[in-house]
Design an enzyme around this catalytic site. Structure first.
Site, PDB file in Angstrom:
ATOM      1  CG  HIS A   1      -9.575 -13.774  12.456  1.00  0.00           C
ATOM      2  ND1 HIS A   1      -8.875 -14.678  13.228  1.00  0.00           N
ATOM      3  CD2 HIS A   1      -8.830 -12.633  12.495  1.00  0.00           C
ATOM      4  CE1 HIS A   1      -7.784 -14.103  13.697  1.00  0.00           C
ATOM      5  NE2 HIS A   1      -7.719 -12.866  13.264  1.00  0.00           N
TER       6      HIS A   1
ATOM      7  CD  GLU B   1     -11.425 -16.648  15.209  1.00  0.00           C
ATOM      8  OE1 GLU B   1     -11.004 -16.752  14.033  1.00  0.00           O
ATOM      9  OE2 GLU B   1     -10.642 -16.546  16.179  1.00  0.00           O
TER      10      GLU B   1
ATOM     11  CG  ASP C   1     -10.496  -7.121  17.650  1.00  0.00           C
ATOM     12  OD1 ASP C   1      -9.626  -6.265  17.910  1.00  0.00           O
ATOM     13  OD2 ASP C   1     -10.422  -7.884  16.673  1.00  0.00           O
TER      14      ASP C   1
ATOM     15  CG  ASN D   1      -8.982 -18.105  11.373  1.00  0.00           C
ATOM     16  OD1 ASN D   1      -8.935 -16.901  11.107  1.00  0.00           O
ATOM     17  ND2 ASN D   1      -9.411 -18.557  12.530  1.00  0.00           N
TER      18      ASN D   1
HETATM   19  C1  F6R Z   1      -7.078  -7.428  15.794  1.00  0.00           C
HETATM   20  C2  F6R Z   1      -7.802  -7.855  14.590  1.00  0.00           C
HETATM   21  C3  F6R Z   1      -7.394  -9.135  13.925  1.00  0.00           C
HETATM   22  C4  F6R Z   1      -5.979  -9.036  13.351  1.00  0.00           C
HETATM   23  C5  F6R Z   1      -5.552 -10.364  12.749  1.00  0.00           C
HETATM   24  C6  F6R Z   1      -4.157 -10.322  12.179  1.00  0.00           C
HETATM   25  O1  F6R Z   1      -7.598  -6.222  16.272  1.00  0.00           O
HETATM   26  O2  F6R Z   1      -8.729  -7.213  14.193  1.00  0.00           O
HETATM   27  O3  F6R Z   1      -8.299  -9.440  12.903  1.00  0.00           O
HETATM   28  O4  F6R Z   1      -5.951  -8.025  12.378  1.00  0.00           O
HETATM   29  O5  F6R Z   1      -5.624 -11.362  13.731  1.00  0.00           O
HETATM   30  O6  F6R Z   1      -3.254 -10.183  13.226  1.00  0.00           O
HETATM   31  P1  F6R Z   1      -1.702  -9.874  12.923  1.00  0.00           P
HETATM   32  O7  F6R Z   1      -1.658  -8.507  12.362  1.00  0.00           O
HETATM   33  O8  F6R Z   1      -1.053  -9.940  14.280  1.00  0.00           O
HETATM   34  O9  F6R Z   1      -1.263 -10.916  11.982  1.00  0.00           O
END
Ligand code: F6R
Length: 252
Positions: A141, A146, A70, A139
């Protein structure tokens, strides 16, 4: 459909080691492997380890390809806070991945829909993803898919959830987190031949339980991974604390 393999390890460093071992094994056996990569806090130690193993001559990324999951919309590649800048800092500047072999959606593209379609095309042209490495949002994702995202979604533009923006504030020096992002879709992720999801820290314990023990439905996007035959969940002990059926792997 098979339940994801669950490896519970002592701490976040051990989780990073398990995933680094898998990346090393994959690239040794298939030097031109195609990886999908996350950003965020969870993979930081993993990227340190991959850089260390590259320096030690254990992993050669020369022929490997990567696709990031992303990128923020409206943030240029060099801007602080962009996932491109994050990847340069934490991985790309430290290993021998060729610039032309590392793809990140362009959040500054003028035609975002064309950018999304083109990204899917590039993944297809690369022969698909061999190993998708994922984190998980509180959440549920994965990527920036989302809650509510259909399981058949492809790379698309999303409105990032308020809680996700709050969780990412640390990566923007001015604290202003964009409202939209480009993410690969859930279907794009499910087409990977193998998926490893990393979860670390007590803040992920409730969502890990929902993912693995709740209903498989779009309200928890990560639950879609239970539809995939080759998924490994690597969780540290704090993130696994709420799971009903825990099988402790030896701490590493
Ligand atoms: C970011 C991504 C997100 C993160 C998720 C957890 O490239 O794909 O799905 O893996 O938001 O983020 P952290 O590791 O910061 O808790």
């Amino acid at each position: 459909m098979a339940d994801p393999a669950l490896s519970i390890v002592e701490d976040a460093s051990s989780a990073a080691r398990v995933v680094a071992d898998r990346v090393e094994e994959l690239i040794r056996g298939r030097p031109n492997a195609v990886l999908a990569l996350p950003t965020g806090r969870t993979p930081l130690r993993l990227y340190d380890l991959l850089a260390e193993r590259y320096r030690a001559g254990r992993i050669d990324f020369r022929s490997a390809r990567t696709f990031n999951l992303d990128e923020w919309v409206g943030v240029g590649r060099r801007a602080p806070g962009s996932y491109a800048a994050f990847m340069d800092e934490h991985l790309f500047s430290r290993v021998n991945l060729r610039p032309e072999n590392r793809a990140i959606p362009d959040g500054a593209a003028t035609d975002l829909n064309a950018e999304c379609a083109g990204y899917e095309e590039r993944i297809r042209e690369a022969g698909g993803i061999d190993l998708a490495i994922l984190g998980i949002g509180r959440n549920g994702h994965i990527g920036f898919n989302e809650p509510g995202t259909p399981f058949d979604s492809r790379t698309h533009v999303v409105d990032v959830a308020v809680e996700t923006r709050a969780a990412n504030q640390w990566s923007f020096p001015d604290g202003r987190v964009p409202t939209r992002a480009i993410t690969v879709g859930i279907a794009t992720i499910l087409e990977a031949r193998e998926i490893v999801l990393m979860a670390t820290g007590a803040a992920k314990s409730a969502v890990l339980r929902r993912m693995l023990e709740g209903p498989i439905e779009p309200s928890c996007p990560a639950s879609a991974l239970r539809l995939h035959p080759h998924v490994q969940v690597v969780a540290d002990a704090p993130s696994a604390a709420d799971l009903r059926s825990r099988t402790e792997a030896p701490g590493r």
